[in-house]
Design an enzyme around this catalytic site. Structure first.
Site, PDB file in Angstrom:
ATOM      1  N   ASN A   9       0.868  -1.187   0.000  1.00 55.79           N
ATOM      2  CA  ASN A   9       0.000   0.000   0.000  1.00 55.79           C
ATOM      3  C   ASN A   9       0.900   1.230   0.000  1.00 55.79           C
ATOM      4  O   ASN A   9       1.509   1.567   1.013  1.00 55.79           O
ATOM      5  CB  ASN A   9      -0.886  -0.043   1.261  1.00 55.79           C
ATOM      6  CG  ASN A   9      -1.753   1.191   1.399  1.00 55.79           C
ATOM      7  OD1 ASN A   9      -1.827   2.017   0.480  1.00 55.79           O
ATOM      8  ND2 ASN A   9      -2.408   1.328   2.540  1.00 55.79           N
ATOM      9  N   LYS A  11       0.111   4.233  -0.224  1.00 59.58           N
ATOM     10  CA  LYS A  11      -0.557   5.386   0.406  1.00 59.58           C
ATOM     11  C   LYS A  11      -0.387   6.649  -0.463  1.00 59.58           C
ATOM     12  O   LYS A  11      -0.341   6.521  -1.685  1.00 59.58           O
ATOM     13  CB  LYS A  11      -0.034   5.578   1.835  1.00 59.58           C
ATOM     14  CG  LYS A  11      -0.177   4.287   2.662  1.00 59.58           C
ATOM     15  CD  LYS A  11       0.006   4.482   4.140  1.00 59.58           C
ATOM     16  CE  LYS A  11      -0.150   3.152   4.867  1.00 59.58           C
ATOM     17  NZ  LYS A  11      -0.092   3.260   6.312  1.00 59.58           N
ATOM     18  N   HIS A  95      -9.530   1.234   5.314  1.00 60.93           N
ATOM     19  CA  HIS A  95      -8.227   1.402   5.983  1.00 60.93           C
ATOM     20  C   HIS A  95      -8.406   2.319   7.196  1.00 60.93           C
ATOM     21  O   HIS A  95      -9.209   3.261   7.162  1.00 60.93           O
ATOM     22  CB  HIS A  95      -7.217   2.006   5.004  1.00 60.93           C
ATOM     23  CG  HIS A  95      -5.823   1.928   5.512  1.00 60.93           C
ATOM     24  ND1 HIS A  95      -5.337   2.804   6.447  1.00 60.93           N
ATOM     25  CD2 HIS A  95      -4.821   1.060   5.247  1.00 60.93           C
ATOM     26  CE1 HIS A  95      -4.085   2.477   6.732  1.00 60.93           C
ATOM     27  NE2 HIS A  95      -3.739   1.423   6.016  1.00 60.93           N
ATOM     28  N   GLU A  97      -6.734   4.673   8.271  1.00 65.07           N
ATOM     29  CA  GLU A  97      -6.513   6.100   7.991  1.00 65.07           C
ATOM     30  C   GLU A  97      -7.775   6.736   7.407  1.00 65.07           C
ATOM     31  O   GLU A  97      -8.073   7.900   7.670  1.00 65.07           O
ATOM     32  CB  GLU A  97      -5.306   6.257   7.043  1.00 65.07           C
ATOM     33  CG  GLU A  97      -4.005   5.985   7.792  1.00 65.07           C
ATOM     34  CD  GLU A  97      -2.883   5.390   6.956  1.00 65.07           C
ATOM     35  OE1 GLU A  97      -2.955   5.438   5.715  1.00 65.07           O
ATOM     36  OE2 GLU A  97      -1.916   4.883   7.566  1.00 65.07           O
ATOM     37  N   GLU A 173      -5.123  -4.872  10.818  1.00 61.24           N
ATOM     38  CA  GLU A 173      -4.108  -3.839  11.002  1.00 61.24           C
ATOM     39  C   GLU A 173      -4.370  -3.119  12.325  1.00 61.24           C
ATOM     40  O   GLU A 173      -5.153  -2.155  12.361  1.00 61.24           O
ATOM     41  CB  GLU A 173      -4.167  -2.826   9.862  1.00 61.24           C
ATOM     42  CG  GLU A 173      -3.874  -3.407   8.498  1.00 61.24           C
ATOM     43  CD  GLU A 173      -3.276  -2.368   7.546  1.00 61.24           C
ATOM     44  OE1 GLU A 173      -2.214  -2.644   6.986  1.00 61.24           O
ATOM     45  OE2 GLU A 173      -3.851  -1.277   7.391  1.00 61.24           O
ATOM     46  N   GLY A 179       2.734   2.384  10.939  1.00 62.34           N
ATOM     47  CA  GLY A 179       3.682   3.486  10.788  1.00 62.34           C
ATOM     48  C   GLY A 179       4.398   3.848  12.074  1.00 62.34           C
ATOM     49  O   GLY A 179       5.020   4.909  12.167  1.00 62.34           O
ATOM     50  N   SER A 219       3.648  -2.051  10.412  1.00 60.18           N
ATOM     51  CA  SER A 219       5.109  -2.112  10.583  1.00 60.18           C
ATOM     52  C   SER A 219       5.714  -3.457  10.166  1.00 60.18           C
ATOM     53  O   SER A 219       6.641  -3.953  10.807  1.00 60.18           O
ATOM     54  CB  SER A 219       5.496  -1.764  12.026  1.00 60.18           C
ATOM     55  OG  SER A 219       5.098  -0.437  12.320  1.00 60.18           O
TER      56      SER A 219
HETATM   57  P1  13P Z   1       3.135   0.482   7.773  1.00 65.31           P
HETATM   58  O1  13P Z   1       3.651  -0.803   7.153  1.00 65.31           O
HETATM   59  O2  13P Z   1       3.855   1.692   7.266  1.00 65.31           O
HETATM   60  O3  13P Z   1       3.072   0.390   9.252  1.00 65.31           O
HETATM   61  O4  13P Z   1       1.626   0.669   7.259  1.00 65.31           O
HETATM   62  C1  13P Z   1       0.744  -0.387   7.367  1.00 65.31           C
HETATM   63  C2  13P Z   1      -0.467  -0.073   6.598  1.00 65.31           C
HETATM   64  O5  13P Z   1      -1.230   0.789   6.989  1.00 65.31           O
HETATM   65  C3  13P Z   1      -0.702  -0.802   5.339  1.00 65.31           C
HETATM   66  O6  13P Z   1      -1.971  -0.555   4.852  1.00 65.31           O
END
Ligand code: 13P
Length: 259
Positions: A9, A11, A95, A97, A173, A179, A219
């Site tokens: 992803n 982002k 997601h 976010e 997740e 992150g 992560s």
């Molecule tokens: P990270 O791998 O940067 O922690 O992000 C995970 C994520 O949100 C994948 O959709």
């Protein structure tokens, strides 16, 4: 036996040129990695160019979001038809976010999943608890609510493809692991995955439920992917930060081939 799935992803990162560059490097690095399904989710603006860059490779394409209507006066939104038109096979829905910054509720997530399925896209549906919820011992309760509300009214027949695949992937997740550099331990993740599998078998028939892949995200990096992937209930990974680096992402893909 579920084939491992690794999704990158990207982002809101990368210009079109940077996306194409990353896709081309990745295409070369993962070309001989068999026994694993590899998917990248670039930003909308780069989907068409990345689609061209990965043509003929073993990498598949995903969008990061979708609207729930097929067309109409919805300024700024992107419809499932448009995503299909760009040859996306997958779309990420719900997601954390989007749940946090854009206030996407389980009801919205449900509408988006239905729109994706109606248009023959495979939905990668994200669920996960916040740090506060984990500390208050509410993890399973939150996951159950997100899964049941998100998947409400979805039929077995809508999930089955013609070649015996299933049009639904769940990504666990934990919000506190995204992150942050702090991943769930393999056994913490495995426990939640097993619970999700149990819920899925209450919602769908056994043939469907046992074929839905459950990914871990938060992560994931080369240093922890092999250990995570070796857990029985972890079918792959949804990778954020580490998917922006070819070598890191390729190492994660490799660790999934070796399971
Ligand atoms: P990270 O791998 O940067 O922690 O992000 C995970 C994520 O949100 C994948 O959709």
């Amino acid at each position: 036996m579920r084939k491992p799935l690794i999704v990158g992803n990207w982002k809101m990162n990368n210009s079109t040129a940077e996306s194409v560059d990353l896709a081309e490097k990745l295409k070369k690095t993962v070309k001989d990695m068999a026994g694993v399904e590899v998917v990248v989710a670039p930003p909308f603006t780069a989907l068409g160019s990345v689609r061209d860059a990965i043509k003929g490779s073993n990498i598949k394409l995903s969008a990061q979001n979708v609207f729930w209507e097929d067309k109409g006066a919805y300024t700024g939104e992107v419809s499932p038809l448009m995503i299909r038109d760009l040859d996306c096979e997958y779309v990420i829905i719900g997601h954390s976010e989007r749940r946090e910054y854009f206030k996407e509720s389980d009801e919205i997530v449900n509408k988006k999943i239905k729109a994706a399925l109606r248009n023959k896209l495979k939905a990668i549906v994200c669920v996960g608890e916040s740090l506060k919820e984990r500390e208050e011992d509410k993890t399973m309760q939150v996951i159950e609510s997100q899964i049941r509300k998100g998947l409400e009214g979805i039929l077995n027949s809508e999930l089955r493809t013609t070649n015996h695949e299933v049009r639904l992937v769940i990504a666990y997740e934990p919000v506190w692991a995204i992150g942050t550099g702090r991943n769930a331990t393999p056994s913490q993740a495995n426990e939640v995955h097993a619970y999700i599998r149990k819920l899925l078998s209450q919602i769908f028939n056994e043939d469907i439920a046992s074929n839905i892949k459950i990914l871990y995200g938060g992560s994931v990096k080369p240093s922890n992917s092999a250990e995570l992937m070796s857990e029985k209930e972890i079918d792959g990974a949804l990778v954020g930060g580490a998917s922006l680096d070819t070598d890191s992402f390729a190492q994660i893909v490799r660790s999934a081939c070796m399971v």
